[in-house]
Design a protein around this motif. Structure first.
Motif, PDB file in Angstrom:
ATOM      1  N   CYS A 189    -109.115  70.736-115.634  1.00 29.88           N
ATOM      2  CA  CYS A 189    -109.669  71.336-116.659  1.00 29.88           C
ATOM      3  C   CYS A 189    -108.699  71.494-118.096  1.00 29.88           C
ATOM      4  CB  CYS A 189    -111.464  72.125-116.507  1.00 29.88           C
ATOM      5  SG  CYS A 189    -112.214  71.959-114.801  1.00 29.88           S
ATOM      6  N   GLY A 190    -107.978  70.611-118.476  1.00 25.58           N
ATOM      7  CA  GLY A 190    -107.562  71.966-119.756  1.00 25.58           C
ATOM      8  C   GLY A 190    -106.743  73.164-119.644  1.00 25.58           C
ATOM      9  N   LYS A 191    -107.025  73.750-120.252  1.00 26.57           N
ATOM     10  CA  LYS A 191    -106.398  75.581-120.724  1.00 26.57           C
ATOM     11  C   LYS A 191    -107.462  75.972-120.321  1.00 26.57           C
ATOM     12  CE  LYS A 191    -103.347  74.579-124.419  1.00 26.57           C
ATOM     13  NZ  LYS A 191    -103.317  75.136-125.434  1.00 26.57           N
ATOM     14  N   VAL A 192    -109.010  75.465-119.159  1.00 20.27           N
ATOM     15  CA  VAL A 192    -109.317  76.511-117.815  1.00 20.27           C
ATOM     16  C   VAL A 192    -109.182  77.341-117.733  1.00 20.27           C
ATOM     17  CG1 VAL A 192    -111.956  76.424-117.115  1.00 20.27           C
ATOM     18  CG2 VAL A 192    -111.259  75.339-118.730  1.00 20.27           C
ATOM     19  N   ILE A 193    -108.730  77.852-117.175  1.00 22.00           N
ATOM     20  CA  ILE A 193    -108.624  78.728-115.426  1.00 22.00           C
ATOM     21  C   ILE A 193    -109.339  78.554-114.363  1.00 22.00           C
ATOM     22  CG2 ILE A 193    -109.093  81.171-113.690  1.00 22.00           C
ATOM     23  CD1 ILE A 193    -109.932  83.051-116.838  1.00 22.00           C
ATOM     24  N   LYS A 194    -107.713  78.726-113.910  1.00 20.21           N
ATOM     25  CA  LYS A 194    -108.061  77.511-112.541  1.00 20.21           C
ATOM     26  C   LYS A 194    -109.257  78.451-111.243  1.00 20.21           C
ATOM     27  CE  LYS A 194    -105.738  76.102-108.155  1.00 20.21           C
ATOM     28  NZ  LYS A 194    -103.994  76.041-108.187  1.00 20.21           N
ATOM     29  N   GLY A 195    -109.523  77.208-111.252  1.00 21.61           N
ATOM     30  CA  GLY A 195    -111.333  77.695-109.648  1.00 21.61           C
ATOM     31  C   GLY A 195    -112.601  77.659-110.891  1.00 21.61           C
ATOM     32  N   SER A 196    -112.167  77.610-112.119  1.00 18.29           N
ATOM     33  CA  SER A 196    -113.624  77.857-112.861  1.00 18.29           C
ATOM     34  C   SER A 196    -114.937  77.074-112.326  1.00 18.29           C
ATOM     35  CB  SER A 196    -113.435  77.573-114.126  1.00 18.29           C
ATOM     36  OG  SER A 196    -112.631  78.579-114.710  1.00 18.29           O
ATOM     37  N   LYS A 197    -115.721  77.358-112.387  1.00 19.41           N
ATOM     38  CA  LYS A 197    -117.155  76.108-112.209  1.00 19.41           C
ATOM     39  C   LYS A 197    -117.663  75.231-112.845  1.00 19.41           C
ATOM     40  CE  LYS A 197    -117.293  77.269-107.247  1.00 19.41           C
ATOM     41  NZ  LYS A 197    -116.563  76.413-106.134  1.00 19.41           N
ATOM     42  N   ILE A 198    -117.591  73.944-112.989  1.00 21.78           N
ATOM     43  CA  ILE A 198    -117.902  73.512-114.141  1.00 21.78           C
ATOM     44  C   ILE A 198    -119.721  72.432-113.604  1.00 21.78           C
ATOM     45  CG2 ILE A 198    -116.545  73.544-115.768  1.00 21.78           C
ATOM     46  CD1 ILE A 198    -115.988  70.901-114.891  1.00 21.78           C
ATOM     47  N   LYS A 199    -119.989  71.927-114.782  1.00 19.76           N
ATOM     48  CA  LYS A 199    -120.987  71.199-114.796  1.00 19.76           C
ATOM     49  C   LYS A 199    -121.366  70.609-115.798  1.00 19.76           C
ATOM     50  CE  LYS A 199    -124.910  74.156-112.398  1.00 19.76           C
ATOM     51  NZ  LYS A 199    -126.383  74.610-112.848  1.00 19.76           N
ATOM     52  N   TYR A 200    -121.892  69.289-115.296  1.00 21.38           N
ATOM     53  CA  TYR A 200    -121.870  68.395-116.981  1.00 21.38           C
ATOM     54  C   TYR A 200    -123.495  68.339-117.255  1.00 21.38           C
ATOM     55  CZ  TYR A 200    -123.910  64.459-113.439  1.00 21.38           C
ATOM     56  OH  TYR A 200    -125.069  64.333-112.585  1.00 21.38           O
ATOM     57  N   SER A 201    -123.047  67.683-118.995  1.00 26.91           N
ATOM     58  CA  SER A 201    -124.346  68.307-119.692  1.00 26.91           C
ATOM     59  C   SER A 201    -124.268  66.306-120.372  1.00 26.91           C
ATOM     60  CB  SER A 201    -125.005  69.068-120.534  1.00 26.91           C
ATOM     61  OG  SER A 201    -124.983  68.625-121.373  1.00 26.91           O
ATOM     62  N   TRP A 202    -125.333  65.751-119.894  1.00 22.89           N
ATOM     63  CA  TRP A 202    -125.235  64.698-120.715  1.00 22.89           C
ATOM     64  C   TRP A 202    -126.885  64.409-121.649  1.00 22.89           C
ATOM     65  CZ3 TRP A 202    -128.063  64.725-116.247  1.00 22.89           C
ATOM     66  CH2 TRP A 202    -128.901  64.287-116.916  1.00 22.89           C
ATOM     67  N   LYS A 203    -126.627  63.263-123.541  1.00 21.96           N
ATOM     68  CA  LYS A 203    -127.176  63.479-124.007  1.00 21.96           C
ATOM     69  C   LYS A 203    -127.454  61.846-123.906  1.00 21.96           C
ATOM     70  CE  LYS A 203    -130.385  64.366-127.998  1.00 21.96           C
ATOM     71  NZ  LYS A 203    -130.682  65.485-128.742  1.00 21.96           N
ATOM     72  N   ALA A 204    -128.439  60.864-123.874  1.00 14.79           N
ATOM     73  CA  ALA A 204    -128.557  59.903-124.375  1.00 14.79           C
ATOM     74  C   ALA A 204    -129.684  59.110-125.093  1.00 14.79           C
ATOM     75  CB  ALA A 204    -128.374  58.839-122.876  1.00 14.79           C
ATOM     76  N   SER A 205    -128.812  59.593-126.414  1.00 12.33           N
ATOM     77  CA  SER A 205    -129.729  59.850-127.756  1.00 12.33           C
ATOM     78  C   SER A 205    -131.423  60.145-127.369  1.00 12.33           C
ATOM     79  CB  SER A 205    -130.546  58.384-128.503  1.00 12.33           C
ATOM     80  OG  SER A 205    -128.600  58.370-128.899  1.00 12.33           O
ATOM     81  N   SER A 206    -132.362  59.806-128.133  1.00  9.82           N
ATOM     82  CA  SER A 206    -133.843  60.170-127.499  1.00  9.82           C
ATOM     83  C   SER A 206    -134.128  59.485-125.835  1.00  9.82           C
ATOM     84  CB  SER A 206    -134.789  59.946-128.465  1.00  9.82           C
ATOM     85  OG  SER A 206    -134.698  58.547-128.533  1.00  9.82           O
ATOM     86  N   CYS A 207    -133.515  58.892-124.851  1.00  4.80           N
ATOM     87  CA  CYS A 207    -133.809  58.262-124.034  1.00  4.80           C
ATOM     88  C   CYS A 207    -133.318  59.033-122.528  1.00  4.80           C
ATOM     89  CB  CYS A 207    -132.540  56.931-123.601  1.00  4.80           C
ATOM     90  SG  CYS A 207    -132.325  56.425-124.509  1.00  4.80           S
ATOM     91  N   SER A 208    -132.563  60.063-122.659  1.00 12.25           N
ATOM     92  CA  SER A 208    -132.294  60.913-121.283  1.00 12.25           C
ATOM     93  C   SER A 208    -131.260  62.422-121.873  1.00 12.25           C
ATOM     94  CB  SER A 208    -132.065  60.283-119.885  1.00 12.25           C
ATOM     95  OG  SER A 208    -130.653  60.457-120.127  1.00 12.25           O
ATOM     96  N   SER A 209    -131.476  63.515-121.311  1.00 18.44           N
ATOM     97  CA  SER A 209    -130.171  64.117-121.335  1.00 18.44           C
ATOM     98  C   SER A 209    -130.577  65.421-120.380  1.00 18.44           C
ATOM     99  CB  SER A 209    -130.273  65.075-122.851  1.00 18.44           C
ATOM    100  OG  SER A 209    -131.890  65.544-122.699  1.00 18.44           O
ATOM    101  N   GLY A 210    -129.994  66.051-120.090  1.00 16.67           N
ATOM    102  CA  GLY A 210    -129.966  67.059-119.183  1.00 16.67           C
ATOM    103  C   GLY A 210    -128.837  67.836-118.804  1.00 16.67           C
TER     104      GLY A 210
END
Length: 104
Positions: free
Chosen positions: A74-95
């Motif tokens: 995760c680059g310079k993020v602290i080891k052990g940090s928890k992440i999720k993904y967030s996406w946006k496909a224009s007006s088709c879908s997102s979340g």
């Protein structure tokens, strides 16, 4: 008459995003406050519908990118940090995913 059509088209674009250019965007976000650690512009298409592969696969590709981002630290993020993904496909879908990845 041309002015009226232009006004209607402008309002449609403002309300729904640009229907002539769709984009798939992805972010690696904090698992608690959705703070963005990193973002990617994955794909785009001109004059395509929501049935285009670039829009249909946006969430899946984003999930894979964020999983790989977590595996590589995760680059310079602290080891052990928890992440999720967030996406946006224009007006088709997102979340935002419910799947969490741990930065190694």
């Amino acid at each position: 008459m041309k002015f009226f059509v232009l006004v209607i088209l402008t309002l449609a674009i403002a309300a729904n995003g640009n229907p002539f250019s769709r984009k798939c965007k992805c972010k690696a976000v904090s698992n608690t406050i959705n703070y963005s650690f990193h973002s990617w512009d994955i794909s785009s298409c001109k004059f395509c519908s929501c049935k285009n592969a670039a829009m249909i696969n946006c969430e899946q590709v984003c999930g894979t990118m964020v999983e790989n981002y977590a595996r590589t630290g995760c680059g310079k993020v602290i080891k052990g940090s928890k992440i999720k993904y967030s996406w946006k496909a224009s007006s088709c879908s997102s979340g935002t995913s419910s799947i969490e990845y741990t930065c190694s």
